[in-house]
Motif scaffolding. Structure first.
Motif, short mmCIF file in Angstrom:
data_model
loop_
_atom_site.label_atom_id
_atom_site.label_comp_id
_atom_site.label_asym_id
_atom_site.label_seq_id
_atom_site.Cartn_x
_atom_site.Cartn_y
_atom_site.Cartn_z
N ILE A 175 88.16 43.82 37.29
CA ILE A 175 89.10 44.02 36.39
C ILE A 175 89.74 42.44 36.04
O ILE A 175 90.07 41.72 36.97
CB ILE A 175 89.89 44.86 37.13
N VAL A 176 89.66 42.17 34.82
CA VAL A 176 90.59 40.86 34.24
C VAL A 176 91.49 41.62 33.43
O VAL A 176 91.47 42.20 32.53
CB VAL A 176 89.37 40.34 33.53
N ALA A 177 92.70 40.83 33.69
CA ALA A 177 94.01 40.85 33.01
C ALA A 177 94.10 39.56 32.37
O ALA A 177 94.57 38.50 33.15
CB ALA A 177 95.04 41.64 33.68
N ASP A 178 94.13 39.51 31.07
CA ASP A 178 94.25 38.28 30.29
C ASP A 178 94.37 38.61 28.78
O ASP A 178 93.71 39.24 28.37
CB ASP A 178 93.05 37.41 30.65
N PRO A 179 95.29 37.79 28.33
CA PRO A 179 95.53 37.86 26.69
C PRO A 179 94.28 37.40 26.05
O PRO A 179 93.73 37.92 24.92
CB PRO A 179 96.60 36.98 26.36
N ARG A 180 93.48 36.40 26.64
CA ARG A 180 92.27 35.75 25.91
C ARG A 180 91.28 36.32 26.49
O ARG A 180 91.02 36.78 27.68
CB ARG A 180 92.35 34.05 26.42
N LYS A 181 90.17 36.40 25.78
CA LYS A 181 88.86 37.06 26.38
C LYS A 181 87.97 36.02 27.10
O LYS A 181 87.24 35.29 26.27
CB LYS A 181 88.11 37.53 24.88
N THR A 182 88.36 35.68 28.33
CA THR A 182 87.75 34.78 29.03
C THR A 182 86.15 35.05 29.33
O THR A 182 85.68 36.25 29.09
CB THR A 182 88.34 34.56 30.30
N GLN A 183 85.50 33.90 29.72
CA GLN A 183 84.00 34.39 30.13
C GLN A 183 83.89 35.75 31.13
O GLN A 183 83.16 36.56 31.14
CB GLN A 183 83.25 33.25 30.63
#
Lengths: 655, 296
Positions: A175-183
């Motif tokens: 689960i990734v919570a980040d405003p940017r679409k990281t790798q």
């Protein structure tokens, strides 16, 4: 591991026996060392005379520096002097610098951990009793779920990132919570692309769902924690439907993520600057701690909380007490335990809280601070509200900078002392998983450059009347006495693979997983955290939210990485990442120069269009002297940890 | 061997594979008995092409002898020769003055696939050493024959027999024709790109990769090892023509298996497996060879 041989020049290899990276390196490992041999290294002590630097002997530099410091202390008192230590320097050097500050009578000692993980220290010491990663990098292989929030792990902690990538490819949950679409976001099970600065709302809502679904770890909560009912009461307000208006996350997506985090255990929670660099940074950290405790993910292998450290020795420099509110080993400056150091150092010590990094420059502006001694830091690039830093420095009677290059900050100093790099000195670093590791001398230093510990030792003798240390080992022996968690470590037993603190009589081999049976403070504290919006919000005049940070190729103010061929070639100039649609809308093309203005300043930089960032948000890295994004960042401080909000700045783009 | 070593060390600075802190690296050695027969942690490319070196002045190099390089790593130089020998003066100067004494592995290593490219017995070498019990079999090139004057010359098929035995133990991968099978639009490249963190290990650890970047530092012009998976590699005014990472990863494999084959009639790979071992996300070049491209 760096191998120097006469025939081959230098060769960097990953040390395959290392439990940290198992011999794997990122690009900075392979290509990041050329700075060491740069022609621009500082080679001689310099003192400014009539606005020009003049080369002087070490004796002259040390004598003049000490005399000027002593004069200021005598005239204005010890609190008129401040020290900025460095997370790039060794434990020994950090220990020595804070000792000098305290022995001359001031707690005005701080370093860049203030701008990265002071909320971690403050937050996790409050809730768990130790401000450090609770597990090991190796233990991540035993996680079933990774929850990554506010960390672009593959770019900032690439080798840890690869553990997650490999785990994910094997089918683990991510689960990734980040405003940017990281790798990592690209390959995640769920990407929560939430609005910057709304972390507490997001985390509270995740916990709201966990309670709603009865997925909390009741046994763990009962036996190992306190404060549950108050937390439950607070969380009741954060239904995903309400929170969507704050975070922008659809309720269903959030529910699904919450269920995975709570059900598919053990879950490791990894975070970095996206969590800490906010006015509510400490509250963000405590929310993460709440989530870890609520789901019973602490004290177990494969679970845990991992604050990812952004410099080689942030953990160590913090452990050493190079912070204005703590003596070594996180002893609060105003506590009775300070007596321990009065006995060890044989003199009375200050117990008032010292100035933090940004407060130092304010104090310089208002005239109460007269001298700053900076070791391996470049605040004219890295501090928030640079114009205040400039004003502060201008107002100082004495600025001493100890560094390996003529940085922007060194350029305005009165005294510049040439230091050696980590390839040229001995000592220890403590990494992001609390592993104390030894560094050794590989190369000779250029010119008359000297190790930081040697320079500090000379200053300490002259200004603080300290007894002289023979070598880094003798400083480390004192650290073992000063910090119980380090007491069992020796230069011999930590070499070559390092050991994780606490290492002491009870844990002679160190400790891989913290809190397995109890917390250093007894029970883990659940703390109700109400959501507060970030300090800056958009309005008609400033219609974009800017976040700042690093990119994959550069390190910090670029002092080293920008003097490294391949890294500089990969990222040679400042830029702003803008969503492709936004760029079209404002009429900016790729590579076009635009102006970014905030309420605090303006810079020029080049446009880089991307779909990895959502509309309404822009990202600017802070590595570049020629376009310092920290001109735009205001001095909105977290009241608890005093970290500035580097991650949410309202700006407008002028094409 | 010790006798030959002593004779060689009169004319050459001698280096060898030695163990330090549990890793086999290359350093000065004073006797053949100090040379480790374990494979080194890295392909010792820097004997001929330093990671970072000045290229403004061509220095006259010392004569250097390197003992203990493994065949797969040595073969990398013979492949590099086809591209850079005689063209790159810095490489060429060192190449001509460096003697390599390579060890032939008696058993296949874990992960290695050298048999796919001929196996550990090379047909080009300076001194090629194969241990049999306490005895060493040595193949000597004409250039260095004088160091072995007094030794018994054996004709016969020992090496070819060994080679056949070795290659039957390690079944070769179906490399032949890969240049025709490999597919431009394969899903492999995107899959690799989703995991790759652009560390460059596959290039930096490869015994055949020879690309470098040029830059100026003060009054020096230097070059530094480069990596073709980076976006700034071979950048033109329009940037890198291979804009996305999947294209750059594909380029690396195409260079090894298609372009080099077409231009030099050989594959640019020795089967050493170093790019696999040091890849932090487990990208496996063997998969590129064995992948069923027709399936897509």
């Amino acid at each position: 591991m760096v191998i120097p041989t006469q025939a081959s020049g230098e060769r960097v290899i990953g040390y395959s026996k290392s439990p940290v990276n198992e011999g794997k390196l990122c690009l900075k490992g392979y290509s990041g060392l050329s700075y060491n041999f740069s022609k621009e290294r500082l080679k001689y002590p310099l003192i400014k005379r009539n606005g020009e630097f003049v080369r002087v002997s070490w004796e002259a530099a040390l004598t003049e520096t000490s005399n000027r410091l002593k004069k200021i202390i005598k005239e204005y008192g010890p609190d008129s002097v401040a020290f900025q230590s460095s997370a790039k320097c060794t434990n020994e050097e950090n220990y020595l610098m804070q000792k000098i500050a305290r022995v001359i009578g001031t707690n005005n000692i701080d370093h860049c951990a203030r701008s990265c993980h002071s909320p971690t220290a403050m937050g996790l010491i409050t809730t768990l009793g130790a401000g450090a990663a609770t597990g090991s990098i190796n233990s991540l292989d035993d996680s079933k779920t990774y929850f990554v929030i506010g960390s672009n792990t593959t770019e900032q902690h690439p080798i840890i990132g690869t553990r997650i990538i490999k785990g994910r490819k094997k089918g683990k949950n991510l689960i990734v919570a980040d405003p940017r679409k990281t790798q990592l976001a690209e390959i995640a099970s769920i990407h929560l692309q939430f609005n910057p600065g709304t972390d507490v709302a997001l985390l509270n809502s995740i916990m709201h769902v966990i309670l709603e679904e009865n997925l909390e770890d009741t046994k763990f909560i009962e036996e190992r924690t306190e404060g549950f009912s108050a937390l439950r009461q607070e969380l009741a307000k954060y239904s995903p439907e309400i929170v969507e208006g704050i975070t922008g996350i659809e309720p269903e997506k959030l529910r699904e993520a919450a269920k995975i985090i709570a059900k598919e255990k053990p879950t490791s929670i990894l975070y970095a600057m996206g969590i800490t660099q906010h006015v509510h940074g400490t509250e963000n950290v405590m929310s993460i701690s709440n989530l870890g405790l609520l789901t019973g993910n602490l004290g177990v292998r494969g679970g845990g909380i991992f604050p990812l450290r952004g410099q080689n020795n942030v953990q160590g420099s913090s452990d050493m007490g190079a912070l204005s509110e703590w003596y070594p080993g996180y002893i609060p400056v105003n506590s009775d335990s300070v007596k321990r150091f009065e006995i060890l150092w044989k003199r009375g010590l200050p117990t008032n809280t010292g100035l933090t990094l940004s407060e130092m420059f304010d104090a310089a502006v208002d005239g109460s601070l007269k001298a700053i001694y900076i070791m391996g830091e470049n605040p004219l690039v890295t501090e928030a509200a640079i114009s205040d830093v400039e004003k502060g420095i201008e107002n100082l009677e004495l600025l001493i900078v100890q560094d390996i290059f003529m940085t922007l900050t060194a350029g305005v100093a009165d005294v510049v002392l040439p230091a050696t790099t980590s390839l040229e000195k001995e000592g220890t670093f403590t990494n992001t998983e609390r592993r104390i590791q030894k560094v050794n001398v590989i190369y000779d230093s250029p010119g008359e450059a000297m190790p930081d510990w040697w320079i500090l030792n000379e200053i300490g003798k002259r200004v603080g009347g300290l007894e002289s240390y023979d070598n880094p080992r003798s400083i480390f022996e004192e650290i073992r006495k000063a910090i119980p968690n380090y007491s069992g470590a020796t230069y011999e037993n930590i070499y070559p693979t390092g050991k994780q603190w606490p290492i002491n009589k009870d844990n002679p081999d160190g400790t891989e997983i913290l809190h397995t049976k109890s917390f250093p403070i007894g029970k883990g504290k659940l703390v109700p955290i109400p959501y507060r919006p970030p300090a800056e919000v958009t309005d008609a005049n400033y219609d974009f939210i800017m976040t700042t940070g690093r990119n994959y190729y550069h390190f910090h103010s670029g002092t080293m990485s920008r003097r490294t061929d391949v890294l500089e070639r990969e990222s040679p100039e400042p830029y702003v990442e803008i969503n492709t649609e936004d760029a079209k809308r404002i009429g900016a093309r790729n590579s076009q120069k635009i102006t970014i203005e905030s309420r605090h300043g303006s810079i020029e930089t080049k446009v880089k269009t991307t779909d990895k960032i959502p509309a309404g948000i822009v990202f600017v890295p802070f590595h570049f002297d020629e376009s310092r994004v920290n001109r735009l960042v205001g001095k909105n401080l977290d009241p608890l940890s005093k970290i500035p909000e580097f991650k949410v700045v309202a700006v407008r783009l002028v094409v | 061997m010790e006798t030959a070593f002593i004779a060689i060390s009169r004319d050459f600075q001698t280096y060898g594979a030695v163990e330090r802190d549990g890793e086999v690296i290359f350093d000065r050695v004073a006797g053949f008995d100090q040379v480790s027969e374990e494979r080194s942690r890295y392909a010792p490319k820097e004997f001929l092409m330093k990671r970072n070196e000045n290229v403004l002045i061509l220095n006259v190099e010392n004569k250097t002898a390197v003992f203990g390089i493994k065949s797969c790593d040595l073969k990398g130089f013979y492949l590099m020769d086809k591209q850079v020998f005689g063209k790159d003066p810095f490489y060429t100067e060192k190449r001509e003055k460096t003697l390599f004494a390579n060890f032939v592995c008696s058993e296949p290593c874990s992960g290695g696939f050298c048999s796919s490219f001929g196996g550990p017995v090379l047909d080009q070498y300076d001194l090629q050493i194969l241990r049999e019990g306490e005895k060493f079999h040595v193949m000597v090139s004409e250039k260095y024959d004088r160091y072995f004057g007094e030794f018994k010359k054996e004709a016969g098929t020992f090496y070819s027999d060994f080679s056949n035995r070795f290659n039957s133990k390690l079944e070769p991968l179906p490399v032949e024709g890969i240049e025709r099978r490999i597919k431009w639009n394969s899903e492999l490249w995107k899959e690799y790109a989703s995991a790759c963190i652009s560390c460059g290990a596959c290039n930096f650890e490869c015994p055949t990769c020879y690309c470098f970047d040029l830059y100026d530092d003060g009054n020096e012009r230097k070059r530094e090892w480069d990596s073709c998976i980076l976006s700034g590699f071979t950048s033109s005014s329009a940037g890198n023509i291979r804009k996305d990472l999947d294209e750059r990863l594909r380029q690396r494999f195409y260079h090894k298996f298609v372009y080099f084959k077409k231009s030099k009639d050989t594959y640019l790979c020795t089967g050493c497996n170093r790019c696999v071992e040091d890849c932090p996300v487990g990208i496996d070049i063997k998969e590129v060879i064995t992948y069923d491209y027709n399936r897509e």
